[in-house]
Enzyme design. Structure first.
Site, short mmCIF file in Angstrom:
data_model
loop_
_atom_site.label_atom_id
_atom_site.label_comp_id
_atom_site.label_asym_id
_atom_site.label_seq_id
_atom_site.Cartn_x
_atom_site.Cartn_y
_atom_site.Cartn_z
N SER A 1 0.75 -1.35 -0.18
CA SER A 1 -0.04 0.17 -0.13
C SER A 1 0.77 1.15 -0.01
O SER A 1 0.40 2.46 -0.21
CB SER A 1 -0.87 0.06 1.24
OG SER A 1 -2.14 -0.71 0.98
N LYS B 1 0.45 3.28 -2.96
CA LYS B 1 -0.85 4.34 -3.25
C LYS B 1 -0.18 5.98 -3.04
O LYS B 1 -1.03 6.68 -3.53
CB LYS B 1 -1.80 4.15 -2.01
CG LYS B 1 -2.16 2.67 -2.13
CD LYS B 1 -3.08 2.11 -0.96
CE LYS B 1 -3.63 0.84 -1.08
NZ LYS B 1 -4.30 0.15 -0.02
N TYR C 1 -2.80 -1.57 -10.27
CA TYR C 1 -2.84 -1.43 -9.08
C TYR C 1 -2.06 -2.59 -8.57
O TYR C 1 -1.07 -2.33 -7.66
CB TYR C 1 -4.25 -1.41 -8.56
CG TYR C 1 -4.23 -1.65 -6.99
CD1 TYR C 1 -4.10 -0.66 -5.93
CD2 TYR C 1 -4.58 -3.20 -6.45
CE1 TYR C 1 -3.99 -0.85 -4.80
CE2 TYR C 1 -4.49 -3.11 -5.07
CZ TYR C 1 -4.39 -2.15 -4.21
OH TYR C 1 -4.37 -2.39 -2.56
N TYR D 1 -4.52 3.62 7.81
CA TYR D 1 -5.94 3.03 7.60
C TYR D 1 -6.61 3.53 8.89
O TYR D 1 -6.64 4.57 9.35
CB TYR D 1 -5.96 1.73 7.56
CG TYR D 1 -5.10 1.10 6.47
CD1 TYR D 1 -5.16 1.38 5.19
CD2 TYR D 1 -3.71 0.29 7.02
CE1 TYR D 1 -4.13 1.01 4.43
CE2 TYR D 1 -3.00 -0.11 5.98
CZ TYR D 1 -3.14 0.34 4.55
OH TYR D 1 -2.39 -0.39 3.81
N VAL E 1 1.02 -3.88 3.94
CA VAL E 1 0.80 -5.15 4.64
C VAL E 1 2.15 -6.00 4.50
O VAL E 1 2.44 -7.05 4.98
CB VAL E 1 -0.20 -6.16 4.07
CG1 VAL E 1 -1.66 -5.52 4.68
CG2 VAL E 1 -0.27 -6.19 2.61
N1 GLN Z 1 -1.76 -5.45 -2.16
C1 GLN Z 1 -2.76 -5.28 -1.03
C2 GLN Z 1 -4.06 -5.37 -1.41
O1 GLN Z 1 -4.57 -5.06 -2.16
C3 GLN Z 1 -2.31 -3.97 -0.43
C4 GLN Z 1 -2.96 -3.84 0.90
C5 GLN Z 1 -2.06 -3.09 1.89
O2 GLN Z 1 -0.94 -3.04 1.69
N2 GLN Z 1 -2.60 -2.83 3.08
O3 GLN Z 1 -4.72 -6.05 -0.59
#
Ligand code: GLN
Length: 311
Positions: A66, A69, A194, A246, A264
């Site tokens: 993430s 992003k 993505y 988050y 993650v």
């Molecule tokens: N690739 C992961 C997903 O889409 C990214 C989520 C994350 O890092 N929180 O679930």
């Protein structure tokens, strides 16, 4: 700034925080991520005027997840401007898990709450301009290489395949957004971009360099090239501050006092504006998807060196 902290002290901080890793777990819903060592913890700091300092386990790479992003948002804002991007994605913290679907149905005009959760990031990916997914990906990868000052950065194909195989929830979110008109173009291409961006392989050092770019108003430290408009950097840092962790963003903002973005795989990119960029890896994550030891290390570091922006 170079004498501001020393490697020895940083090393001690890493060792003190490593033991909390066992309260978390390595992400396994993307199978390829579960091979990471949960005990691993490392930090690299890139001061804007000084030499990088590293402590702990920073030599191995991991996928951006993430944290990508933040990069997509910079590129999409440069490509489209504020008005278009923020007609497709909001600026409010969600208070929901990163992969939440529920609010998309009830929120005004079905606009995902912010670009740091999956729905918002997939909407942002759909706005990145280019002739094909390959070219869009290349464009973003080139940008990452520039701001991380590392021409060797590339995609981890195993992670990418793993994301593709297990990404049904992201597909559900994306198709819902297609049905509401948030995604206008090809939804599979937006998802593919993505997934690819989440699978880019980096080290703590790369994260710290990217963070230093964000700390330096969109200029790669040591150069004079304004790669991204200052207004965009300000917006991205603000959104990271309020939504980058988050449904733990409020607590993180209170404890660390600086914009940060997690992934993650256990990475954290943190920005001390005008001072330094910080990159952390600690693959054991908590229930909210944030590195448990990494976040604690970041708050200790911030407290020790007085980085809190509201102090
Ligand atoms: N690739 C992961 C997903 O889409 C990214 C989520 C994350 O890092 N929180 O679930």
């Amino acid at each position: 700034m170079a004498d501001y902290f020393n490697a020895q002290e940083l090393h001690q901080m890493v060792e003190e925080n490593r033991r909390v890793a066992h309260y978390g777990e390595v992400a396994s819903y993307i199978p390829e991520l579960q091979h990471a060592d949960p005990e691993r913890l490392g930090i690299t700091v890139v001061p804007l005027n000084g030499k990088p300092i590293t402590a702990g386990d920073c030599h191995l790479d991991f996928s951006l997840q993430s944290i990508s992003k933040v990069i997509s948002l910079m590129v999409a804002l440069s490509d489209n401007g504020f008005e278009r991007v923020f007609s497709k994605v909001g600026m409010e913290p969600s208070g929901e898990p990163f992969n939440s679907i529920s609010k998309l149905e009830t929120v005004e005009n079905h606009i995902p709450l912010n670009p740091m959760i999956n729905s918002g990031a997939i909407a942002v990916a759909s706005l990145i301009k280019g002739e094909s997914v390959d070219l869009k990906f290349e464009k973003v990868l080139e940008f990452i290489k520039k701001i991380a000052k590392n021409q060797g950065i590339t995609i981890n194909d195993k992670v990418y395949r793993s994301e593709m195989e297990t990404g049904d929830r992201n597909r559900a979110v994306a198709y819902f957004m297609k049905s509401t008109g948030i995604i206008e173009g090809n939804v599979d291409e937006a998802l593919d971009l993505y997934f690819r961006l989440c699978s880019i392989s980096v080290t703590c050092h790369d994260l710290a360099q990217m963070a230093a770019f964000l700390a330096n108003d969109g200029i790669v430290p040591g150069t004079h090239d304004q790669l991204i408009d200052v207004e965009i950097i300000k917006a991205v840092n603000t959104i990271m501050f309020t939504a980058g962790m988050y449904n733990e963003s409020g607590e993180s903002a209170m404890r660390t006092g600086i914009p940060a973005k997690s992934g993650v795989s256990g990475g954290i990119l943190a920005v001390a504006p005008g001072k330094m960029g910080i990159g952390i890896i600690g693959p054991a994550i908590n229930k909210k998807g944030n590195s448990i030891a990494g976040l604690r290390l970041l708050s200790n570091f911030s407290r020790r060196f007085g980085l809190h922006l509201l102090a």
